[in-house]
Scaffold this active site. Structure first.
Site, PDB file in Angstrom:
ATOM      1  N   HIS A 140      92.497  17.688  40.332  1.00  0.00           N
ATOM      2  CA  HIS A 140      93.182  18.869  39.810  1.00  0.00           C
ATOM      3  C   HIS A 140      93.405  18.656  38.312  1.00  0.00           C
ATOM      4  CE1 HIS A 140      95.894  22.434  40.673  1.00  0.00           C
ATOM      5  NE2 HIS A 140      95.996  22.236  39.372  1.00  0.00           N
ATOM      6  N   ASN A 186      93.252  11.709  31.279  1.00  0.00           N
ATOM      7  CA  ASN A 186      92.181  10.924  31.889  1.00  0.00           C
ATOM      8  C   ASN A 186      91.388  11.892  32.748  1.00  0.00           C
ATOM      9  OD1 ASN A 186      93.051   8.424  30.845  1.00  0.00           O
ATOM     10  ND2 ASN A 186      94.545   8.206  32.496  1.00  0.00           N
ATOM     11  N   HIS A 206      92.670  24.533  41.178  1.00  0.00           N
ATOM     12  CA  HIS A 206      92.311  23.146  41.476  1.00  0.00           C
ATOM     13  C   HIS A 206      90.956  22.765  40.866  1.00  0.00           C
ATOM     14  CE1 HIS A 206      92.598  19.477  43.901  1.00  0.00           C
ATOM     15  NE2 HIS A 206      91.344  19.632  44.261  1.00  0.00           N
ATOM     16  N   ASN A 247     106.597  12.423  36.048  1.00  0.00           N
ATOM     17  CA  ASN A 247     105.704  11.590  36.839  1.00  0.00           C
ATOM     18  C   ASN A 247     106.504  10.858  37.923  1.00  0.00           C
ATOM     19  OD1 ASN A 247     103.837   9.565  37.727  1.00  0.00           O
ATOM     20  ND2 ASN A 247     102.767   9.745  35.778  1.00  0.00           N
ATOM     21  N   ASP A 248     106.039  10.970  39.175  1.00  0.00           N
ATOM     22  CA  ASP A 248     106.765  10.339  40.274  1.00  0.00           C
ATOM     23  C   ASP A 248     106.631   8.810  40.251  1.00  0.00           C
ATOM     24  OD1 ASP A 248     107.513  12.883  41.208  1.00  0.00           O
ATOM     25  OD2 ASP A 248     105.608  13.103  42.259  1.00  0.00           O
ATOM     26  N   HIS A 287      96.813  11.851  18.380  1.00  0.00           N
ATOM     27  CA  HIS A 287      97.585  10.980  17.489  1.00  0.00           C
ATOM     28  C   HIS A 287      98.213  11.844  16.396  1.00  0.00           C
ATOM     29  CE1 HIS A 287      95.848   6.722  18.480  1.00  0.00           C
ATOM     30  NE2 HIS A 287      96.721   7.144  19.361  1.00  0.00           N
ATOM     31  N   GLN A 313      98.671  13.939  30.828  1.00  0.00           N
ATOM     32  CA  GLN A 313      99.947  13.236  30.941  1.00  0.00           C
ATOM     33  C   GLN A 313     100.606  13.135  29.577  1.00  0.00           C
ATOM     34  OE1 GLN A 313     100.328   9.732  33.486  1.00  0.00           O
ATOM     35  NE2 GLN A 313      98.135   9.802  33.862  1.00  0.00           N
ATOM     36  N   CYS A 342      96.310  18.695  47.954  1.00  0.00           N
ATOM     37  CA  CYS A 342      96.483  18.245  46.568  1.00  0.00           C
ATOM     38  C   CYS A 342      97.961  18.295  46.172  1.00  0.00           C
ATOM     39  CB  CYS A 342      95.663  19.136  45.642  1.00  0.00           C
ATOM     40  SG  CYS A 342      96.107  18.959  43.897  1.00  0.00           S
ATOM     41  N   TYR A 398      81.357  -9.469  25.758  1.00  0.00           N
ATOM     42  CA  TYR A 398      81.326  -9.583  24.307  1.00  0.00           C
ATOM     43  C   TYR A 398      82.366  -8.659  23.675  1.00  0.00           C
ATOM     44  CZ  TYR A 398      80.118  -9.615  19.467  1.00  0.00           C
ATOM     45  OH  TYR A 398      80.217  -9.727  18.103  1.00  0.00           O
ATOM     46  N   GLU A 399      82.489  -7.464  24.215  1.00  0.00           N
ATOM     47  CA  GLU A 399      83.392  -6.477  23.629  1.00  0.00           C
ATOM     48  C   GLU A 399      84.855  -6.912  23.752  1.00  0.00           C
ATOM     49  OE1 GLU A 399      80.846  -5.923  25.620  1.00  0.00           O
ATOM     50  OE2 GLU A 399      79.522  -4.527  24.578  1.00  0.00           O
ATOM     51  N   ARG A 408      66.938  -0.571  26.080  1.00  0.00           N
ATOM     52  CA  ARG A 408      67.181  -1.545  27.152  1.00  0.00           C
ATOM     53  C   ARG A 408      67.097  -0.893  28.534  1.00  0.00           C
ATOM     54  NH1 ARG A 408      72.564  -4.161  28.524  1.00  0.00           N
ATOM     55  NH2 ARG A 408      73.372  -2.178  27.803  1.00  0.00           N
ATOM     56  N   SER A 424      93.291   9.974  39.299  1.00  0.00           N
ATOM     57  CA  SER A 424      93.436   9.840  40.744  1.00  0.00           C
ATOM     58  C   SER A 424      93.465  11.185  41.458  1.00  0.00           C
ATOM     59  CB  SER A 424      94.694   9.026  41.076  1.00  0.00           C
ATOM     60  OG  SER A 424      95.805   9.558  40.405  1.00  0.00           O
ATOM     61  N   LYS A 440      78.588   3.097  29.557  1.00  0.00           N
ATOM     62  CA  LYS A 440      78.647   1.921  28.693  1.00  0.00           C
ATOM     63  C   LYS A 440      79.779   1.036  29.197  1.00  0.00           C
ATOM     64  CE  LYS A 440      78.996  -0.926  25.224  1.00  0.00           C
ATOM     65  NZ  LYS A 440      78.010  -2.000  24.983  1.00  0.00           N
ATOM     66  N   PHE A 441      79.511  -0.248  29.349  1.00  0.00           N
ATOM     67  CA  PHE A 441      80.545  -1.183  29.759  1.00  0.00           C
ATOM     68  C   PHE A 441      81.095  -1.921  28.544  1.00  0.00           C
ATOM     69  CE2 PHE A 441      78.333  -0.383  33.652  1.00  0.00           C
ATOM     70  CZ  PHE A 441      79.317  -0.440  34.625  1.00  0.00           C
ATOM     71  N   HIS A 497      94.583  17.984  34.923  1.00  0.00           N
ATOM     72  CA  HIS A 497      95.925  17.679  34.404  1.00  0.00           C
ATOM     73  C   HIS A 497      95.853  16.602  33.335  1.00  0.00           C
ATOM     74  CE1 HIS A 497      95.359  14.344  37.230  1.00  0.00           C
ATOM     75  NE2 HIS A 497      96.345  13.703  36.605  1.00  0.00           N
ATOM     76  N   CYS A 543      98.589  21.143  43.263  1.00  0.00           N
ATOM     77  CA  CYS A 543      98.380  22.582  43.450  1.00  0.00           C
ATOM     78  C   CYS A 543      99.731  23.299  43.621  1.00  0.00           C
ATOM     79  CB  CYS A 543      97.498  22.842  44.671  1.00  0.00           C
ATOM     80  SG  CYS A 543      95.719  22.773  44.323  1.00  0.00           S
TER      81      CYS A 543
HETATM   82  O1  LIG Z   1      73.666  -7.733  28.059  1.00  0.00           O
HETATM   83  P1  LIG Z   1      73.808  -7.061  29.394  1.00  0.00           P
HETATM   84  O2  LIG Z   1      74.246  -7.990  30.491  1.00  0.00           O
HETATM   85  O3  LIG Z   1      72.578  -6.273  29.778  1.00  0.00           O
HETATM   86  O4  LIG Z   1      74.971  -5.991  29.199  1.00  0.00           O
HETATM   87  C1  LIG Z   1      76.312  -6.150  29.525  1.00  0.00           C
HETATM   88  O5  LIG Z   1      76.994  -7.039  28.627  1.00  0.00           O
HETATM   89  C2  LIG Z   1      77.053  -6.642  27.251  1.00  0.00           C
HETATM   90  C3  LIG Z   1      77.907  -7.634  26.499  1.00  0.00           C
HETATM   91  O6  LIG Z   1      79.243  -7.680  26.958  1.00  0.00           O
HETATM   92  C4  LIG Z   1      77.585  -5.219  27.091  1.00  0.00           C
HETATM   93  O7  LIG Z   1      77.403  -4.814  25.763  1.00  0.00           O
HETATM   94  C5  LIG Z   1      76.877  -4.233  28.023  1.00  0.00           C
HETATM   95  O8  LIG Z   1      77.507  -2.975  27.942  1.00  0.00           O
HETATM   96  C6  LIG Z   1      76.934  -4.770  29.460  1.00  0.00           C
HETATM   97  O9  LIG Z   1      76.264  -3.889  30.339  1.00  0.00           O
HETATM   98  O1  LIG Z   2      99.048   7.655  35.859  1.00  0.00           O
HETATM   99  P1  LIG Z   2      97.819   7.699  36.712  1.00  0.00           P
HETATM  100  O2  LIG Z   2      96.948   8.893  36.440  1.00  0.00           O
HETATM  101  O3  LIG Z   2      98.091   7.521  38.166  1.00  0.00           O
HETATM  102  O4  LIG Z   2      96.974   6.398  36.274  1.00  0.00           O
HETATM  103  C1  LIG Z   2      95.937   6.382  35.347  1.00  0.00           C
HETATM  104  O5  LIG Z   2      96.385   6.545  34.000  1.00  0.00           O
HETATM  105  C2  LIG Z   2      97.280   5.538  33.498  1.00  0.00           C
HETATM  106  C3  LIG Z   2      97.540   5.810  32.036  1.00  0.00           C
HETATM  107  O6  LIG Z   2      96.378   5.746  31.237  1.00  0.00           O
HETATM  108  C4  LIG Z   2      96.718   4.135  33.716  1.00  0.00           C
HETATM  109  O7  LIG Z   2      97.718   3.191  33.417  1.00  0.00           O
HETATM  110  C5  LIG Z   2      96.227   3.920  35.154  1.00  0.00           C
HETATM  111  O8  LIG Z   2      95.588   2.660  35.241  1.00  0.00           O
HETATM  112  C6  LIG Z   2      95.254   5.036  35.528  1.00  0.00           C
HETATM  113  O9  LIG Z   2      94.812   4.875  36.867  1.00  0.00           O
END
Ligand SMILES: O=P(O)(O)O[C@H]1O[C@H](CO)[C@@H](O)[C@H](O)[C@H]1O
Ligand SMILES: O=P(O)(O)O[C@H]1O[C@H](CO)[C@@H](O)[C@H](O)[C@H]1O
Lengths: 351, 351
Positions: free
Chosen positions: A167, A156, A116, A77-78, A284, A171, A52, A319-320, A31, A164, A314-315, A169, A55
């Site tokens: 650096h 993350n 950092h 965590n603050d 887990h 959680q 930061c 559908y997902e 695609r 955010s 990938k979004f 890290h 740091c």
């Molecule tokens: O089919 P599209 O618009 O190209 O693609 C979009 O929608 C799909 C269905 O939710 C997703 O699988 C794709 O990741 C997204 O980019």
């Molecule tokens: O805690 P952070 O790093 O500020 O925030 C990040 O991780 C969290 C836990 O997955 C999420 O809830 C937040 O949406 C994300 O921005």
């Protein structure tokens, strides 16, 4: 009518950990993409950033100062998602639709390094071992608190994953209830263990090693593989070969082997698109509710969003969200591509 | 020890449609944000874009030409996630871990308007009614195909939701299996209906109307509300008051009322951050498997990612992927904010 070819034909695969199906569309990888491109910062980070809040020595969001730490460093965590306050609560059983209950918990931040600019793939093995030992200590300390029944260790990585602060890290969110995904996993693990007297993941790893096609890295004690039911393009899982149910039960040798496979996997990730590869990862393992849990088997999930390049992800959207998770490239193909990545980090490679 | 205050204290809420819990952290809304900002395109789109593969008369990715359509227009997705081919398949029952089966399906694209620049909130009521009628026709036609048991109508709006073309359009993925989320919902709806002889959503809507705090819009036939268990900051659901199990069973008056509430809700969304508000939306309704399904009750989910502004979204990442969905602002607060939004689109408002 044609015969089913798992490498070509649209199909669904079953995830036995979450007990749900996933849609796989191998032919769709071709695609074209005209959608959103992620921004990646090409700038190299400084070893120390005076602005930061992670740091060493710097001021945090709550006004306190970080110590001059020299390995990994943990603090509360603050802006924690849960609080430690005990809350008086009487369940209102009249409410069929408005069921709520207070949740007690503790959130901590684990700085991986005073540097950092140093992410997991670029760290020394010894420093990664120190992080694992920090996770062990936190799992024990938090797990020992009476009202804490689950300790979720996660990272993350990258702004595209909501991180955010660059650096390096992770959680830890420890809490009184088993979170939804963990509870689902536990149900599957327990029903398998009750029936077979072995852990689901012990038998799964054996089957994967025999098949070979989804293995990315193997050492004496761990396997990194693309699960048969992976939803993210380059999703992987690190699983211990031995049926160990929590991080504190690893031998010293296993800790070293875990550090090694963590480094190898994240180096391959960075090399894939020559970028600091974003992902959310997390461990887990057994709940800390005081029960035995022989059904649990240590594993670490990696959920990386990138699909085609450092800027196209990938979004998981319409559908997902409404239907089910969908992927375009087969797990076998992804594993092959990851396997082929060099073990030397692209920044260190001499061309 | 203090008494539980649902507006202040961290808590979990139960989602009776998916049968799972959600973490709510009301106090966390004050967290500062230094993370990723989304890019929003401030440029105004042309009414017609010669390079757009959805505009009337233009060439599509597969080389064919769109007709000079003047209302909504449907075509087969050129990069469908499923195929119509019938596949010969014999289940290999030896495989405990490698369960897969072929999936047959059809993907269609629904252009909402010939205008390249006209999203739902900016369209005339009549044109929105035409879209609803198009959904009815597609649901019937696709549902009548023998192997199609489920028709998923959805929209990804905005590049942040993976939409690859700003020309207003939705999609339909019709397939032989019930997707994971739909199957979970069906289980909950059926067990409620078997017990109470009313649909879960009929009783839920009554309870919400009585409570009032989560209602965003109400008319004679529909309610738009922030579900008690919503996970996205401004998530909403449009539910019919009458227990109608599929879009084709609405009266003409109900179709008009549905068009009206769709427009009102999406206008409020756009007004919230004075931007073309991104979301994924989709309809959950009766499967097309030929059974009666009195337990199903028409509803449309809206999952919008924005949290604080047009550029700062909520990330469902580490904890959310490994643990459970987490939100910072209460559904009651979100409903209040949405209720307060004007009914006139910000672009049309005379200052
Ligand atoms: O089919 P599209 O618009 O190209 O693609 C979009 O929608 C799909 C269905 O939710 C997703 O699988 C794709 O990741 C997204 O980019
Ligand atoms: O805690 P952070 O790093 O500020 O925030 C990040 O991780 C969290 C836990 O997955 C999420 O809830 C937040 O949406 C994300 O921005």
């Amino acid at each position: 009518m044609k015969n089913f070819d798992i490498n070509e034909d649209p199909h669904r695969r079953f995830n036995p950990l979450l007990n749900e199906w996933v849609l796989v569309s191998p032919h769709r990888a071709k695609r074209p993409w005209q959608g959103q491109n992620e921004t990646i910062s090409a700038e190299t980070l400084p070893k120390y950033d005076p602005t930061c809040y992670l740091c060493p020595g710097n001021v945090r969001a709550n006004g306190s100062n970080n110590p001059a730490y020299d390995s990994s460093y943990v603090f509360e965590n603050d802006f924690a998602a849960m609080k430690q306050d005990e809350i008086i609560f009487e369940e209102d059983i009249k409410h069929t639709f408005f069921k709520a209950k207070p949740e007690q918990g503790i959130s901590r931040v684990v700085c991986f390094s005073p540097r950092h600019d140093l992410t997991l793939p670029e760290m020394e093995l010894k420093a990664i071992e120190t992080i694992i030992k920090t996770w062990q200590k936190e799992y024990t300390d938090l797990g020992n608190i009476k009202y804490i029944n689950h300790v979720q260790i996660f990272e993350n990585k990258g702004s595209v994953m909501g991180c955010s602060n660059p650096h390096p890290h992770g959680q830890i969110w420890a809490q009184s209830s088993l979170p939804t995904q963990v509870e689902k996993t536990q149900l599957s693990l327990k029903s398998y263990f009750d029936k077979n007297h072995t852990t689901l993941l012990e038998d799964y790893v054996k089957a994967e090693l025999k098949a070979g096609t989804r293995i990315v890295i193997e050492n004496d004690h761990f396997v990194a593989l693309v699960p048969f039911w992976a939803i993210w393009p380059y999703e992987t899982m690190i699983v211990s070969k031995r049926a160990v149910n929590k991080i504190t039960n690893f031998t010293a040798e296993e800790v070293t082997a875990y550090a090694r496979i963590l480094k190898q996997l994240t180096v391959k990730y960075d090399n894939l698109f020559s970028t600091s590869f974003p992902y959310s990862s997390g461990i887990h393992q057994s709940p800390t509710d005081g029960l035995e849990h022989p059904e649990w088997h240590f594993h670490m999930h990696f959920y990386p969003p990138l699909l085609r390049s450092a800027t196209v992800k990938k979004f998981m959207v319409g559908y997902e969200m409404l239907g089910e998770s969908q992927r375009d490239i087969t797990p076998e193909k992804s594993a092959e591509i990851l396997r082929q990545q060099p073990e030397i980090h692209y920044k260190d490679a001499v061309n």
